[in-house]
Scaffold this motif. Structure first.
Motif, PDB file in Angstrom:
ATOM      1  N   VAL A  28       0.859  -1.178   0.000  1.00  0.00           N
ATOM      2  CA  VAL A  28       0.000   0.000   0.000  1.00  0.00           C
ATOM      3  C   VAL A  28       0.895   1.228   0.000  1.00  0.00           C
ATOM      4  CG1 VAL A  28      -0.209   0.121   2.534  1.00  0.00           C
ATOM      5  CG2 VAL A  28      -1.999   1.117   1.107  1.00  0.00           C
ATOM      6  N   THR A  29       0.482   2.271  -0.702  1.00  0.00           N
ATOM      7  CA  THR A  29       1.230   3.527  -0.724  1.00  0.00           C
ATOM      8  C   THR A  29       0.332   4.630  -0.183  1.00  0.00           C
ATOM      9  OG1 THR A  29       0.598   3.824  -3.048  1.00  0.00           O
ATOM     10  CG2 THR A  29       2.775   2.912  -2.614  1.00  0.00           C
ATOM     11  N   ILE A  30       0.789   5.287   0.882  1.00  0.00           N
ATOM     12  CA  ILE A  30       0.005   6.310   1.567  1.00  0.00           C
ATOM     13  C   ILE A  30       0.800   7.601   1.613  1.00  0.00           C
ATOM     14  CG2 ILE A  30      -1.129   6.982   3.717  1.00  0.00           C
ATOM     15  CD1 ILE A  30      -1.386   4.004   4.398  1.00  0.00           C
ATOM     16  N   ASP A  31       0.219   8.667   1.101  1.00  0.00           N
ATOM     17  CA  ASP A  31       0.770  10.014   1.193  1.00  0.00           C
ATOM     18  C   ASP A  31      -0.012  10.724   2.292  1.00  0.00           C
ATOM     19  OD1 ASP A  31       1.526  12.671   0.910  1.00  0.00           O
ATOM     20  OD2 ASP A  31       1.338  12.697  -1.271  1.00  0.00           O
ATOM     21  N   THR A  32       0.684  11.169   3.337  1.00  0.00           N
ATOM     22  CA  THR A  32      -0.036  11.696   4.502  1.00  0.00           C
ATOM     23  C   THR A  32      -0.326  13.189   4.447  1.00  0.00           C
ATOM     24  OG1 THR A  32       2.094  11.800   5.657  1.00  0.00           O
ATOM     25  CG2 THR A  32       0.639   9.938   6.164  1.00  0.00           C
ATOM     26  N   HIS A  33       0.006  13.868   3.322  1.00  0.00           N
ATOM     27  CA  HIS A  33      -0.299  15.301   3.317  1.00  0.00           C
ATOM     28  C   HIS A  33      -0.502  15.831   1.909  1.00  0.00           C
ATOM     29  CE1 HIS A  33      -0.563  18.833   5.964  1.00  0.00           C
ATOM     30  NE2 HIS A  33      -0.255  19.503   4.872  1.00  0.00           N
ATOM     31  N   VAL A  34      -1.771  15.985   1.527  1.00  0.00           N
ATOM     32  CA  VAL A  34      -2.155  16.550   0.231  1.00  0.00           C
ATOM     33  C   VAL A  34      -3.149  17.672   0.488  1.00  0.00           C
ATOM     34  CG1 VAL A  34      -3.333  16.115  -1.954  1.00  0.00           C
ATOM     35  CG2 VAL A  34      -1.762  14.397  -1.026  1.00  0.00           C
ATOM     36  N   ASP A  35      -2.832  18.864   0.027  1.00  0.00           N
ATOM     37  CA  ASP A  35      -3.725  20.010   0.208  1.00  0.00           C
ATOM     38  C   ASP A  35      -4.786  20.064  -0.885  1.00  0.00           C
ATOM     39  OD1 ASP A  35      -2.928  22.032   2.458  1.00  0.00           O
ATOM     40  OD2 ASP A  35      -1.023  21.308   1.652  1.00  0.00           O
ATOM     41  N   ILE A  36      -5.844  20.807  -0.611  1.00  0.00           N
ATOM     42  CA  ILE A  36      -6.899  21.027  -1.602  1.00  0.00           C
ATOM     43  C   ILE A  36      -7.279  22.505  -1.590  1.00  0.00           C
ATOM     44  CG2 ILE A  36      -7.840  18.686  -1.503  1.00  0.00           C
ATOM     45  CD1 ILE A  36     -10.068  19.794   0.335  1.00  0.00           C
ATOM     46  N   PRO A  37      -7.642  23.076  -2.745  1.00  0.00           N
ATOM     47  CA  PRO A  37      -8.076  24.477  -2.786  1.00  0.00           C
ATOM     48  C   PRO A  37      -9.494  24.632  -2.263  1.00  0.00           C
ATOM     49  CG  PRO A  37      -8.201  23.514  -4.970  1.00  0.00           C
ATOM     50  CD  PRO A  37      -7.582  22.469  -4.092  1.00  0.00           C
ATOM     51  N   LEU A  38      -9.869  25.850  -1.931  1.00  0.00           N
ATOM     52  CA  LEU A  38     -11.225  26.103  -1.424  1.00  0.00           C
ATOM     53  C   LEU A  38     -12.295  25.783  -2.458  1.00  0.00           C
ATOM     54  CD1 LEU A  38     -10.934  29.396   0.669  1.00  0.00           C
ATOM     55  CD2 LEU A  38     -11.767  27.177   1.462  1.00  0.00           C
ATOM     56  N   TYR A  74      -6.903  22.539   5.639  1.00  0.00           N
ATOM     57  CA  TYR A  74      -5.971  23.605   6.012  1.00  0.00           C
ATOM     58  C   TYR A  74      -6.687  24.950   6.055  1.00  0.00           C
ATOM     59  CZ  TYR A  74      -2.775  27.476   5.226  1.00  0.00           C
ATOM     60  OH  TYR A  74      -2.138  28.678   5.316  1.00  0.00           O
ATOM     61  N   VAL A  75      -6.379  25.724   7.088  1.00  0.00           N
ATOM     62  CA  VAL A  75      -6.782  27.130   7.125  1.00  0.00           C
ATOM     63  C   VAL A  75      -5.573  27.956   7.531  1.00  0.00           C
ATOM     64  CG1 VAL A  75      -9.193  26.627   7.681  1.00  0.00           C
ATOM     65  CG2 VAL A  75      -7.572  27.073   9.533  1.00  0.00           C
ATOM     66  N   GLU A  76      -5.460  29.136   6.945  1.00  0.00           N
ATOM     67  CA  GLU A  76      -4.375  30.045   7.292  1.00  0.00           C
ATOM     68  C   GLU A  76      -4.588  30.604   8.689  1.00  0.00           C
ATOM     69  OE1 GLU A  76      -2.098  33.877   5.260  1.00  0.00           O
ATOM     70  OE2 GLU A  76      -4.181  33.435   4.745  1.00  0.00           O
ATOM     71  N   ALA A  92     -12.976  25.616   6.949  1.00  0.00           N
ATOM     72  CA  ALA A  92     -12.730  24.198   7.195  1.00  0.00           C
ATOM     73  C   ALA A  92     -13.952  23.361   6.851  1.00  0.00           C
ATOM     74  CB  ALA A  92     -12.330  23.991   8.652  1.00  0.00           C
ATOM     75  N   ARG A  93     -15.122  23.821   7.243  1.00  0.00           N
ATOM     76  CA  ARG A  93     -16.329  23.032   6.982  1.00  0.00           C
ATOM     77  C   ARG A  93     -16.577  22.880   5.491  1.00  0.00           C
ATOM     78  NH1 ARG A  93     -20.627  22.738  11.726  1.00  0.00           N
ATOM     79  NH2 ARG A  93     -19.131  22.728  13.453  1.00  0.00           N
ATOM     80  N   ARG A  94     -16.240  23.888   4.724  1.00  0.00           N
ATOM     81  CA  ARG A  94     -16.391  23.751   3.278  1.00  0.00           C
ATOM     82  C   ARG A  94     -15.450  22.666   2.748  1.00  0.00           C
ATOM     83  NH1 ARG A  94     -16.951  27.993  -1.691  1.00  0.00           N
ATOM     84  NH2 ARG A  94     -16.432  26.516  -3.328  1.00  0.00           N
ATOM     85  N   LYS A  95     -14.241  22.598   3.276  1.00  0.00           N
ATOM     86  CA  LYS A  95     -13.298  21.590   2.785  1.00  0.00           C
ATOM     87  C   LYS A  95     -13.722  20.176   3.166  1.00  0.00           C
ATOM     88  CE  LYS A  95      -9.229  24.425   2.024  1.00  0.00           C
ATOM     89  NZ  LYS A  95      -7.758  24.557   2.162  1.00  0.00           N
ATOM     90  N   TYR A  96     -14.310  20.003   4.356  1.00  0.00           N
ATOM     91  CA  TYR A  96     -14.875  18.686   4.683  1.00  0.00           C
ATOM     92  C   TYR A  96     -15.930  18.301   3.652  1.00  0.00           C
ATOM     93  CZ  TYR A  96     -12.728  18.711   9.345  1.00  0.00           C
ATOM     94  OH  TYR A  96     -11.832  18.724  10.381  1.00  0.00           O
ATOM     95  N   GLU A  97     -16.786  19.236   3.330  1.00  0.00           N
ATOM     96  CA  GLU A  97     -17.836  18.976   2.333  1.00  0.00           C
ATOM     97  C   GLU A  97     -17.224  18.603   0.989  1.00  0.00           C
ATOM     98  OE1 GLU A  97     -20.110  22.543   2.227  1.00  0.00           O
ATOM     99  OE2 GLU A  97     -20.936  22.295   4.257  1.00  0.00           O
ATOM    100  N   ASP A  98     -16.139  19.271   0.621  1.00  0.00           N
ATOM    101  CA  ASP A  98     -15.503  19.013  -0.671  1.00  0.00           C
ATOM    102  C   ASP A  98     -14.953  17.596  -0.746  1.00  0.00           C
ATOM    103  OD1 ASP A  98     -16.091  21.636  -1.204  1.00  0.00           O
ATOM    104  OD2 ASP A  98     -14.044  22.372  -0.899  1.00  0.00           O
ATOM    105  N   ASN A 136      -3.642  22.759  11.195  1.00  0.00           N
ATOM    106  CA  ASN A 136      -3.914  23.962  11.981  1.00  0.00           C
ATOM    107  C   ASN A 136      -5.195  23.804  12.805  1.00  0.00           C
ATOM    108  OD1 ASN A 136      -3.710  26.406  13.204  1.00  0.00           O
ATOM    109  ND2 ASN A 136      -3.842  27.649  11.341  1.00  0.00           N
ATOM    110  N   GLY A 137      -5.010  23.500  14.068  1.00  0.00           N
ATOM    111  CA  GLY A 137      -6.132  23.346  14.992  1.00  0.00           C
ATOM    112  C   GLY A 137      -6.897  24.631  15.247  1.00  0.00           C
ATOM    113  N   TYR A 138      -6.433  25.724  14.689  1.00  0.00           N
ATOM    114  CA  TYR A 138      -7.158  26.999  14.717  1.00  0.00           C
ATOM    115  C   TYR A 138      -8.568  26.827  14.162  1.00  0.00           C
ATOM    116  CZ  TYR A 138      -7.908  31.969  13.314  1.00  0.00           C
ATOM    117  OH  TYR A 138      -8.381  33.239  13.117  1.00  0.00           O
ATOM    118  N   SER A 139      -8.739  25.898  13.216  1.00  0.00           N
ATOM    119  CA  SER A 139     -10.055  25.697  12.599  1.00  0.00           C
ATOM    120  C   SER A 139     -11.058  25.054  13.543  1.00  0.00           C
ATOM    121  CB  SER A 139      -9.928  24.865  11.321  1.00  0.00           C
ATOM    122  OG  SER A 139      -9.539  23.537  11.613  1.00  0.00           O
ATOM    123  N   LEU A 140     -10.630  24.661  14.745  1.00  0.00           N
ATOM    124  CA  LEU A 140     -11.585  24.193  15.749  1.00  0.00           C
ATOM    125  C   LEU A 140     -12.399  25.347  16.327  1.00  0.00           C
ATOM    126  CD1 LEU A 140      -9.355  21.667  17.730  1.00  0.00           C
ATOM    127  CD2 LEU A 140     -11.163  21.100  16.092  1.00  0.00           C
ATOM    128  N   GLY A 141     -11.950  26.581  16.071  1.00  0.00           N
ATOM    129  CA  GLY A 141     -12.692  27.744  16.562  1.00  0.00           C
ATOM    130  C   GLY A 141     -12.686  27.871  18.070  1.00  0.00           C
TER     131      GLY A 141
END
Length: 402
Positions: A28-38, A74-76, A92-98, A136-141
């Motif tokens: 199995v090949t696992i990449d642990t960090h891939v970003d996505i745009p908004l 990810y959130v800045e 963050a919630r939008r990215k979960y939806e995506d 970034n745990g900042y997105s926990l609000g």
């Protein structure tokens, strides 16, 4: 720590030691960090079921042999006030939806995986796996109840911070614009300690990438479960504040964790000329677009930026697979073969000569073989170690995995 203490049903595949041909993929090949745009999955150009300008889409994964990826929420970092928290939570919630939209739209090609067993079952069925990580745990609000919500959405690791101190812990890279002190001995905050404890109870891996050394030490002292660094480099090879020193590589390993070596240019090779050129290009492209500041989400895919980066690549060559393998080798020598993994940071700045996108994933496997790693070692690096840690984190949890 004894090898493979938490495998259970995972053992048959993760302990694979068979002889592989030169062209055979790891189990199995696992990449642990891939970003996505908004705009992920909402704009046609970012529909990952088609050919896209992204470094990771389903076609690139399938062609390159990348079986599974943690797509990142990810959130800045912004101000620690009600307005800043609200913006971060909404993004963050939008990215979960995506991410959920991705697996809903292409169920025959990719499925959400929230347990190690699901990753392996998807692999056996010939289906890709999408996992969710938080950067970034900042997105926990600043609301601990949101830990339970993100777990229910499928998040299985939480990166405590990013660039700039937040309400959980100090960052390895303070930000003057946010009023961060240049040097600080502070680590986890009281809220950060609550987040780590709740992550342990839920079965969410705690990710110390981007955290200050003081924060990493606090997490290691507090966490009841092994921890991960989802995308980090080795400070002994490249003197960058984001990279982990050898003592922390050893400490993460001693707790049973794993450090995912990252293929990000700035952590593999210091190149101040390239940094200056990139900043100048970012300012130029933002100005041409009528914006006061550069915004990676908006500007990275504009033709002017893409063309400008191609010119910069010629003038200031990217690090190579050899540079990346040197990092992996050092981490293995320091932490041990059972405590190192692989991460790209694709679509978040990652990409090196030889592994520019997911379609070139097999180049990494070939480079590992050329460097003398055995097939069994490669199986650990490409996912076995991460799955072992994930299983260990689940087994310390009070809440059942979903």
């Amino acid at each position: 720590m004894k090898l493979w203490p938490y495998l259970g049903a995972l053992a048959p595949l993760l302990l694979w030691t068979g002889t592989a041909t030169a062209g055979e993929d790891p189990p199995v090949t696992i990449d642990t960090h891939v970003d996505i745009p908004l705009a992920y999955m909402h704009e046609p150009r970012f529909d990952a079921g088609h050919d896209t300008p992204l470094q990771v889409d389903l076609g690139k994964m399938e062609r390159g042999g990348l079986n599974a990826a943690f797509f990142v929420i990810y959130v800045e970092q912004g101000p620690l006030n009600a307005k800043g928290y609200a913006k971060a939570v909404a993004q963050a919630r939008r990215k979960y939806e995506d991410i959920h939209l991705l697996v809903q739209r292409y169920p025959r090609r990719i499925k959400l995986a929230t347990t190690p067993e699901q990753v392996l079952a998807n692999r056996k069925a010939g289906v890709l796996s999408a996992m969710i990580g938080i950067e970034n745990g900042y997105s926990l609000g600043h609301d601990l109840k949101n830990m339970d919500w993100v777990f229910a959405q499928g998040a299985r690791y939480i990166g405590l911070t990013h660039v700039g101190h937040n309400d959980l812990c100090t960052s390895s890279m303070p930000t003057a614009e946010l009023g961060d002190p240049p040097l600080s001995d502070a680590g986890l905050s009281a809220f950060g300690k609550q987040v780590v404890e709740r992550a342990n109870r839920l079965g969410i891996m705690v990710d110390v990438s981007h955290s200050s050394d003081a924060c990493v030490r606090d997490v290691l002292a507090l966490s009841k479960a092994p921890v991960i660094a989802s995308h980090s480099g080795a400070h002994a090879l490249v003197n960058h504040p984001r990279n982990l020193p050898d003592d922390l590589l050893r400490a993460i390993a001693a707790k049973g964790g794993v450090v995912q070596a990252v293929a990000y240019k700035g952590f593999l090779k210091l190149d101040p000329g390239r940094e200056l050129a990139e900043k100048a290009l970012q300012a130029q492209v933002a100005k041409q677009a009528g914006d006061k500041q550069y915004d990676s989400e908006k500007h990275d895919f504009l033709p002017a930026y893409v063309q400008g980066m191609a010119r910069i690549d010629k003038a200031f060559p990217l690090p190579t697979l050899d540079d990346y393998l040197a990092q992996i080798r050092h981490m293995v020598d320091v932490a041990g073969i059972d405590h190192v993994g692989i991460a790209s940071d694709f679509d978040g700045g990652g990409g090196i000569d030889g592994w520019r996108d997911a379609s070139q994933t097999r180049n990494v496997t070939a480079a590992l073989r050329k460097a003398g790693f055995s097939d069994a070692d490669i199986a650990k690096l490409w996912g076995g170690n991460l799955l072992r840690v994930w299983k260990a984190v689940e087994q310390t949890a009070d809440a059942p995995a979903r």
